[in-house]
Write a protein that holds these residues in place. Sequence first.
Motif, mmCIF file in Angstrom:
data_model
loop_
_atom_site.group_PDB
_atom_site.id
_atom_site.type_symbol
_atom_site.label_atom_id
_atom_site.label_comp_id
_atom_site.label_asym_id
_atom_site.label_seq_id
_atom_site.Cartn_x
_atom_site.Cartn_y
_atom_site.Cartn_z
ATOM 1 N N ALA A 118 0.763 -1.434 0.032
ATOM 2 C CA ALA A 118 -0.064 0.031 -0.091
ATOM 3 C C ALA A 118 0.829 1.101 0.081
ATOM 4 C CB ALA A 118 -0.931 -0.123 1.351
ATOM 5 N N GLY A 119 2.061 0.901 -0.189
ATOM 6 C CA GLY A 119 3.007 2.173 -0.110
ATOM 7 C C GLY A 119 3.219 2.736 1.122
ATOM 8 N N LEU A 120 2.951 2.202 2.077
ATOM 9 C CA LEU A 120 3.469 2.421 3.495
ATOM 10 C C LEU A 120 4.536 1.804 3.922
ATOM 11 C CD1 LEU A 120 -0.259 1.950 4.848
ATOM 12 C CD2 LEU A 120 0.593 4.121 4.174
ATOM 13 N N VAL A 121 5.676 2.689 4.141
ATOM 14 C CA VAL A 121 7.141 2.296 4.607
ATOM 15 C C VAL A 121 7.346 2.478 5.978
ATOM 16 C CG1 VAL A 121 9.461 2.164 3.878
ATOM 17 C CG2 VAL A 121 7.699 2.261 2.109
ATOM 18 N N PHE A 122 7.808 2.034 6.777
ATOM 19 C CA PHE A 122 8.185 2.173 8.057
ATOM 20 C C PHE A 122 9.477 2.832 8.186
ATOM 21 C CE2 PHE A 122 5.425 -2.071 8.868
ATOM 22 C CZ PHE A 122 4.358 -1.251 8.746
ATOM 23 N N THR A 123 9.798 3.763 9.076
ATOM 24 C CA THR A 123 11.023 4.179 9.363
ATOM 25 C C THR A 123 11.344 4.076 10.676
ATOM 26 O OG1 THR A 123 10.238 6.396 9.439
ATOM 27 C CG2 THR A 123 11.106 5.900 7.538
ATOM 28 N N GLN A 124 12.349 3.228 11.191
ATOM 29 C CA GLN A 124 12.796 3.134 12.649
ATOM 30 C C GLN A 124 13.787 4.016 12.800
ATOM 31 O OE1 GLN A 124 11.966 -1.142 12.092
ATOM 32 N NE2 GLN A 124 12.011 -1.200 14.509
ATOM 33 N N SER A 125 13.652 5.415 13.248
ATOM 34 C CA SER A 125 14.677 6.289 13.575
ATOM 35 C C SER A 125 16.167 5.757 14.101
ATOM 36 C CB SER A 125 14.467 7.501 14.109
ATOM 37 O OG SER A 125 13.226 7.242 15.179
ATOM 38 N N ARG A 128 9.393 1.880 18.230
ATOM 39 C CA ARG A 128 8.679 3.132 17.720
ATOM 40 C C ARG A 128 9.073 3.413 16.367
ATOM 41 N NH1 ARG A 128 3.770 4.434 20.379
ATOM 42 N NH2 ARG A 128 3.936 2.805 22.160
ATOM 43 N N GLY A 129 8.242 4.097 15.467
ATOM 44 C CA GLY A 129 8.547 4.373 14.304
ATOM 45 C C GLY A 129 7.641 5.268 13.449
ATOM 46 N N THR A 130 7.943 5.777 12.408
ATOM 47 C CA THR A 130 6.800 6.417 11.571
ATOM 48 C C THR A 130 6.730 5.849 10.602
ATOM 49 O OG1 THR A 130 8.567 8.069 10.699
ATOM 50 C CG2 THR A 130 7.654 8.806 12.868
ATOM 51 N N LEU A 131 5.548 6.487 9.652
ATOM 52 C CA LEU A 131 5.340 6.140 8.395
ATOM 53 C C LEU A 131 5.967 7.131 7.486
ATOM 54 C CD1 LEU A 131 1.819 4.612 8.060
ATOM 55 C CD2 LEU A 131 3.846 3.446 7.882
ATOM 56 N N LYS A 132 6.603 6.623 6.438
ATOM 57 C CA LYS A 132 7.318 7.560 5.478
ATOM 58 C C LYS A 132 6.042 8.297 4.706
ATOM 59 C CE LYS A 132 11.530 6.574 3.433
ATOM 60 N NZ LYS A 132 12.049 5.572 2.638
ATOM 61 N N GLY A 133 6.024 9.611 4.720
ATOM 62 C CA GLY A 133 5.148 10.253 3.995
ATOM 63 C C GLY A 133 3.770 10.467 4.508
ATOM 64 N N VAL A 134 3.654 9.919 5.475
ATOM 65 C CA VAL A 134 2.326 10.001 6.131
ATOM 66 C C VAL A 134 2.379 10.752 7.599
ATOM 67 C CG1 VAL A 134 0.082 8.997 6.717
ATOM 68 C CG2 VAL A 134 1.617 8.143 4.998
ATOM 69 N N PRO A 135 1.971 11.962 7.749
ATOM 70 C CA PRO A 135 2.210 12.720 9.123
ATOM 71 C C PRO A 135 1.252 12.056 10.081
ATOM 72 C CG PRO A 135 1.189 14.061 7.589
ATOM 73 C CD PRO A 135 1.298 12.757 6.674
ATOM 74 N N ASP A 136 1.691 12.226 11.280
ATOM 75 C CA ASP A 136 0.841 12.164 12.467
ATOM 76 C C ASP A 136 0.315 10.712 12.761
ATOM 77 O OD1 ASP A 136 0.476 14.886 13.078
ATOM 78 O OD2 ASP A 136 -1.353 15.035 11.656
ATOM 79 N N VAL A 137 1.314 9.778 12.260
ATOM 80 C CA VAL A 137 1.304 8.415 12.667
ATOM 81 C C VAL A 137 2.450 7.952 13.564
ATOM 82 C CG1 VAL A 137 1.152 6.054 11.601
ATOM 83 C CG2 VAL A 137 0.183 7.744 10.285
ATOM 84 N N GLU A 138 2.088 7.056 14.561
ATOM 85 C CA GLU A 138 3.248 6.848 15.312
ATOM 86 C C GLU A 138 3.029 5.191 15.172
ATOM 87 O OE1 GLU A 138 3.709 8.681 19.137
ATOM 88 O OE2 GLU A 138 4.447 6.898 20.060
ATOM 89 N N VAL A 139 4.113 4.529 14.765
ATOM 90 C CA VAL A 139 4.070 2.874 14.711
ATOM 91 C C VAL A 139 4.719 2.631 15.897
ATOM 92 C CG1 VAL A 139 4.756 0.919 13.246
ATOM 93 C CG2 VAL A 139 4.265 3.378 12.287
#
Length: 324
Positions: free
Chosen positions: A27-34, A41-52
Amino acid sequence: MTDTPLILAVPSKGRLQENAAAFFARAGLVFTQSRGARDYRGTLKGVPDVEVAFLSASEIVSQLASGTAHLGITGEDLIREQIPDADAAVELLTPLGFGHANVVVAVPQAWIDVRNMADLDEVAADIRARHGTKMRVATKYVNLTRRFLAEKGVSDYRIVESLGATEGAPGAGSAELIVDITTTGATLAANALKILDDGVMLRSEANLVASARAPWTDRAKAAATAVLTRIAAEEEARTSREVRASLDPAKASGLAPLAKEHGATLPFGHALGREIVLHCRTATVFDLVTALQNLGAQDISVRAFDYLFRPTNALTERLLRRIG
Ligand SMILES: Nc1ncnc2c1ncn2[C@@H]1O[C@H](COP(=O)(O)OP(=O)(O)OP(=O)(O)O)[C@@H](O)[C@H]1O
Ligand SMILES: O=P(O)(O)OC[C@H]1O[C@H](OP(=O)(O)OP(=O)(O)O)[C@H](O)[C@@H]1O
Ligand SMILES: [Mg+2]
């Protein structure tokens, strides 16, 4: 609290991890684990306001139940086992087509006369008569087991809680029978166990699940909509095809009925020139092509999409209906 982002809970280990990551990637949703792979904890590349949040499948259930996470991927078996009022606490947005496992009641193959749940009553009576003890059921699915056995009228038993290698319990002598999940049946076979004829309690698979108790702030809702819209667009793409062709405008009046008959749409309406464009379900594409040929269409081409965004989608609608 008023400004909570969306917490998306994703399996970090076990059977569901790889498939869940692949599902989001499609779905084009790529995790970034900083902070590297050990950062939970991570974020979704290019989708703001999401905490993974990277968690185990069972922790994901706990967080959805308490409302700590908004959305998560986990097994329906764990949802039904761990949340007493599952339908009040969570919404199963969609099954995901992986993580298939049946929760089953299994007994030793050597019990040739024991075939179904009703036979267990006799087994229980027999154990009581011979040893003065209760029939023992080894499982980690304590709640599902209690509910299922009660439904089947089996009451003279006790549960031996098992945290792993449940299938080994009868062989080890710590229980007479078990309740556990099975996929290929290999573990049951290796332990000389068989599933009772009416012993399938639940057919489970991984689901995308929403919490009804999470703080659904506007920010969280918007982020969830962004995520679900992409997931839906990928699924819509996978299950749709575009059909283009050249058609004599004199025959264009046959197009709308033909589209209707095949469940296809004409997203751009009736073209004035010769070019026609239809969208249809992947499964019906060749029937549609044949019908177009019969109508006199030429140079018919069929294309797949990467993403297909419709004005609305079932996932977002289902979530918004639930959380308002
Ligand atoms: N063959 C399978 N065996 C076990 N689980 C499966 C299987 N296929 C799918 N699953 C699903 O994966 C979920 C998580 O199981 P898994 O074995 O990955 O967890 P785990 O890492 O063992 O977690 P825990 O440490 O909490 O037991 C199961 O509850 C079930 O929904
Ligand atoms: O029917 P099968 O394909 O043989 O799969 C079923 C087995 O897989 C799971 O165990 P897992 O390997 O996840 O180990 P676990 O018990 O430590 O979670 C499950 O608990 C069963 O034991
Ligand atoms: Mg496991």
